[in-house]
Write a protein that holds these residues in place. Structure first.
Motif, PDB file in Angstrom:
ATOM      1  N   ALA A 290       0.834  -1.198   0.000  1.00 40.04           N
ATOM      2  CA  ALA A 290       0.000   0.000   0.000  1.00 40.04           C
ATOM      3  C   ALA A 290       0.869   1.248   0.000  1.00 40.04           C
ATOM      4  N   ALA A 291       1.948   1.221   0.799  1.00 44.57           N
ATOM      5  CA  ALA A 291       2.811   2.389   0.917  1.00 44.57           C
ATOM      6  C   ALA A 291       3.441   2.722  -0.424  1.00 44.57           C
TER       7      ALA A 291
ATOM      8  N   ASP B 256      -1.673   6.919  -2.646  1.00 42.19           N
ATOM      9  CA  ASP B 256      -1.431   8.304  -2.284  1.00 42.19           C
ATOM     10  C   ASP B 256      -1.739   8.532  -0.806  1.00 42.19           C
ATOM     11  N   ARG B 257      -2.695   7.765  -0.307  1.00 40.40           N
ATOM     12  CA  ARG B 257      -3.143   7.978   1.051  1.00 40.40           C
ATOM     13  C   ARG B 257      -3.544   6.606   1.603  1.00 40.40           C
ATOM     14  N   ILE B 258      -3.376   6.406   2.889  1.00 41.11           N
ATOM     15  CA  ILE B 258      -3.681   5.099   3.477  1.00 41.11           C
ATOM     16  C   ILE B 258      -4.605   5.281   4.660  1.00 41.11           C
ATOM     17  N   VAL B 259      -5.632   4.414   4.754  1.00 41.09           N
ATOM     18  CA  VAL B 259      -6.366   4.331   6.012  1.00 41.09           C
ATOM     19  C   VAL B 259      -6.113   2.953   6.594  1.00 41.09           C
ATOM     20  N   VAL B 260      -5.925   2.911   7.888  1.00 43.33           N
ATOM     21  CA  VAL B 260      -5.682   1.632   8.562  1.00 43.33           C
ATOM     22  C   VAL B 260      -6.938   1.263   9.325  1.00 43.33           C
ATOM     23  N   MET B 261      -7.421   0.052   9.084  1.00 46.69           N
ATOM     24  CA  MET B 261      -8.645  -0.394   9.757  1.00 46.69           C
ATOM     25  C   MET B 261      -8.352  -1.491  10.753  1.00 46.69           C
TER      26      MET B 261
ATOM     27  N   PRO C 115       1.528   7.716   3.145  1.00 43.71           N
ATOM     28  CA  PRO C 115       2.316   6.531   3.470  1.00 43.71           C
ATOM     29  C   PRO C 115       3.637   6.844   4.177  1.00 43.71           C
ATOM     30  N   GLY C 116       4.339   7.842   3.690  1.00 40.93           N
ATOM     31  CA  GLY C 116       5.636   8.156   4.288  1.00 40.93           C
ATOM     32  C   GLY C 116       5.498   8.520   5.758  1.00 40.93           C
TER      33      GLY C 116
END
Lengths: 547, 294
Positions: A217-218, A222-227, A238-239
């Motif tokens: 994902a990283a 462009d953007r990550i949500v963690v569930m 990600p960074g």
């Protein structure tokens, strides 16, 4: 302006044990042209969120609250017929198992035509040409010939390309990819992810990539949500997420993701880390494989699965066997564990040639207990009718002369050793989670004190945090019991953590072997370099280097 | 859902075998009904002869062909025998024939099917052609031929019914064994020191039981019909023994003259039994399948 917005979504399932809340108030926004990564472990509700969005929930599931808005349209209240028009045309999905997502008895080209015709993007006369164009778009060589192929004739990676072609055939504006590369080889994974990323950029689409792999994902989002447990615990770039995770769970996930420059203990949350154990090493060979060859009779002439490989595993050593599907690593491990016979070659185990005893008779051989295996698919490798206790005691009952009471005590000792709570011993496999099944599998394999253990991708189906625990367990067991490992895997990061020696296989041959650090840092063979380049590279955690 | 191994266990405990059975019956009223119907059949078979009001073989010319009344619920037949008593008493014989026949075909079919499915090769080809040969005959005609050739006894009805049913079991077991032959748990069993025959008998075959249960239950229904059918055409059980097939055959002659109860009640009994077994299948499968437990 956001293309999709999910506000406070709640989904629950009606089960035998009452209502279970799978998604508890998830809110997220997806902007036009953005790739959003939804990361979480199994049971976190990440797939359910996407299925709810497509209104494809199983019959016992329903949306109990919240709003789903796509381009100003309320997806919760639109008619089912409108939803059918939206699926495939506006919002498309790429599924986890490409082979299961394709109809096995129809040509892949026709399946693409079906979608095109359903959404009136093509007529009878233009459908074939449009379908071939869709195949070309996903960079399938010789698309016209592939049009006539059936799914079973294609490799996993090729099937996934077809599924992507299907999903993108009608130029949707939103693509949902649910674990699009799980089960694919690492080089294929890279090709598929790059394809998805390129196509999305080319067409100005938005995408939601659902994955358990934070590293993947990283690299592509462009953007990550963690569930976790049906809710979002963290959201960010990600960074930033790797450099300074805000939530403890994200931190745990980041830690548990194997990457360059970490050790196996660093995968665990900081408070659980214990000092690395001293690993026994010696120069006495335990297993010497000489010129091992396996040839099958195939429909079109002989198939050379293994073409004369030779290597040595020393006592107490851990050797990694790396390669992609079809490279002969499974055939090799099946021969070494004496479940099948080689066509030619010697397997010297403590100096005795095991290949002289046919596999069919090896079950009653006195050396049976010395070589054991941990299977890849934890679900498939347990008899569904046997409890965990029964499965672990099976080799003890057959290969040792323990009394009933000793046997019971030994099973419980093994459960403690692998960290399986004793009450779980009475459960059937389907009542255990993936991590618990992995522990039962390891307990069963070490029950009879083997000297040599073959581990066939034991963590491939596990969540990263569970993988971290299992890998550490394996290291501890090796230190405690002095077992030699042959670790079969496609994941180079994992092999780096666990093995002293690496063997790289391709097309039935060993292309490179040597000490892990040497092979990983200065790979001599181009194929090894290709494998290393394909592995996802999560940003290295600044703080982990300091620890 | 995945829990790490270290999480504490939930407070609720897993189901035992009995609780699981109770769950299956509770969640599926049809299965519950089928089990109740089966219980009625079993009571009739076990206790029937001591419960019935009249001797099923005692004739009484004075009462011949009486319609159903309070004294004779199902009326009397041409010899004045009580139809109700005969219908109840016949349950034991009909069930015994069908259960024996099904057990025999289950046993032989399982062994042959397992061998064919596990080892494959020429053995598989030969066995498959054998099953094809049996199935190529009209099965009832084959059963007639077997009984006619071996002699007119109850045992021979059992053998004939068993022979015509073997291919169904063998094919089912063959398919179920074949898909599990290389399953991980079969390989694990070999690593645990089990020779092929043990792997097959103790690890692979028991996993074929759930679909087999459906087959057994449907087959019991067919077997009853088959036995009754043979008796109906005059093969197998001989009068004056109480048996549903014979009673329907005898009663059929009287339907034209208005004595409908002679054929109707044994016919109903036959239908009840077949219906029960057909309903029983799914429930039985859910009970023997551990994966249905939560």
């Amino acid at each position: 302006m956001s293309l999709l917005s999910i506000t406070d979504l709640k989904v629950s399932f009606q089960t035998r044990r009452g209502e279970v809340q799978a998604v508890r108030g998830v809110s997220l926004e997806l902007k036009k042209g953005e790739i959003l990564g939804v990361v979480g472990e199994s049971g976190s509700g990440k797939s359910v969120t996407s299925y709810a969005l497509m209104r494809l929930l199983e019959s016992n599931g329903r949306i109990t609250g919240g709003a789903l808005t796509y381009d100003g349209m309320d997806l919760r209240s639109v008619k089912e017929s409108t939803m059918r028009d939206l699926r495939g045309r506006e919002i498309s999905m790429v599924f986890q198992n490409p082979r299961a997502a394709l109809n096995p008895i129809r040509k892949v080209g026709q399946q693409i035509e079906d979608v095109l015709r359903r959404h009136a993007k093509a007529t009878r006369s233009t459908a074939k040409a449009e379908a071939i164009k869709a195949l070309e778009a996903v960079r399938i060589n010789d698309a016209e010939a592939r049009y006539n192929a059936y799914p079973f004739e294609l490799s996993g990676g090729m099937c996934q390309r077809i599924v992507i072609a299907l999903a993108l055939a009608c130029d949707p504006r939103l693509l949902i990819a649910d674990e699009p590369t799980t089960g694919l080889d690492i080089t294929t994974q890279k090709a598929v992810m790059e394809l998805i990323a390129d196509l999305i950029a080319e067409r100005g689409m938005s995408a939601m990539v659902i994955t358990h792999d934070l590293g993947l994902a990283a690299q592509y989002c462009d953007r990550i949500v963690v569930m976790k447990d049906g809710g979002i615990v963290e959201e960010g770039a990600p960074g930033q997420m790797f450099a300074a995770p805000r939530h403890a769970y994200t931190r745990k996930l980041v830690d548990a993701t194997p990457r360059e420059g970490t050790c196996v203990r660093a995968l665990l949350p900081a408070e659980q880390r214990t000092p690395e154990p001293d690993l026994p090493k010696s120069d006495t060979p335990l297993l010497e494989v000489r010129n091992l060859t396996k040839t099958y009779r195939g429909k079109s002439g002989p198939v050379h699965a293994v073409k004369g490989i030779s290597f040595t595993v020393n006592k107490g050593e851990s050797v990694g066997l790396v390669g992609e599907s079809g490279c002969g690593k499974s055939t090799t491990s099946s021969i070494l564990v004496r479940l099948s016979d080689p066509t030619e070659g010697e397997i010297l185990f403590n100096g005795e040639d095991l290949a002289l005893t046919p596999a069919a008779g090896f079950a009653r051989d006195p050396r049976r207990a010395a070589i054991q295996m941990v299977f890849q698919d934890a679900t498939d490798s347990f008899n569904p009718r046997h409890t965990a206790r029964h499965s672990i005691s099976e080799p003890l009952a057959r290969l040792t002369n323990l009394s009933r009471l000793d046997l019971k005590a030994r099973v419980e000792e093994l459960a403690d050793l692998v960290g399986l709570p004793r009450p779980l011993l009475e459960r059937f496999p389907h009542q255990l989670s993936g991590g618990q099944k992995a522990r039962v599998g390891i307990a069963r394999a070490i029950a009879v004190d083997p000297q040599f253990l073959i581990l066939d991708e034991p963590t491939a189906a596990l969540d990263v945090s569970i993988q971290a625990l299992v890998l550490n367990l394996l290291v501890d067991l090796r230190a405690k019991l002095g077992i030699s490992y042959l670790f079969v895997s496609h994941d180079l990061h994992v092999v780096r953590l666990l093995c002293d020696h690496v063997i790289v296989m391709k097309d039935g041959e060993i292309v490179e072997q040597g000490p892990t650090s040497k092979v990983m840092e200065t790979p001599a063979h181009p194929y090894t370099r290709q494998l290393l380049a394909a592995a996802p590279k999560p940003p290295v955690l600044a703080t982990s280097a300091a620890e | 859902m995945t829990n790490s191994g270290s999480t504490p266990l939930p407070a609720e405990q897993q189901d035992g075998a009995f609780a699981h059975m109770a769950y299956v019956l509770r969640s599926n009223p049809v299965t519950l009904l089928a089990f109740c119907m089966f219980a009625v059949l079993m009571i009739a078979a076990v206790l029937g002869p001591s419960l019935v009001p009249y001797d099923p073989l005692a004739s009484n010319a004075a009462l011949a062909l009486d319609p159903p009344s309070l004294a004779h619920w199902f009326g009397t037949d041409s010899l004045g025998r009580d139809v109700f008593s005969r219908v109840i008493v016949a349950t034991r014989l009909d069930l015994a024939i069908s259960i024996a026949a099904v057990a025999l075909s289950f046993l032989i079919g399982s062994v042959l099917g397992s061998i064919a499915g596990y080892w494959g090769g020429w053995l598989d080809s030969i066995l498959n052609r054998l099953f094809d040969t049996i199935m190529a005959f009209p099965l009832f005609v084959l059963a007639m031929g077997i009984v006619a050739a071996l002699g007119n006894t109850v045992e021979n009805i059992v053998y004939a019914t068993a022979v015509i049913n073997i291919p169904f079991y063998a094919r089912l077991v063959r398919a179920e064994v074949n898909i599990r032959r290389d399953a991980g748990f079969a390989q694990a069993a070999k690593l645990a020191g089990n020779a092929d025959i043990r792997v097959l008998a103790l690890h692979i075959f028991p996993n074929a039981l759930p679909p087999m249960m459906v087959q057994v239950s449907l087959n019991l229904g067919w077997a009853i019909l088959n036995a009754a059918g043979l008796s109906f055409i005059g093969l197998g059980v001989r009068p004056p023994t109480a048996e549903w097939g014979i009673m329907v055959a005898e009663g059929a002659n009287f339907i034209v003259s208005g004595e409908w109860w002679l054929a109707l009640f044994p016919g109903f009994a036959l239908m009840f039994a077949v219906f029960t077994f057909n309903l029983l299948g799914d429930g039985l499968r859910d009970i023997v399948d551990p994966r249905q437990r939560s």
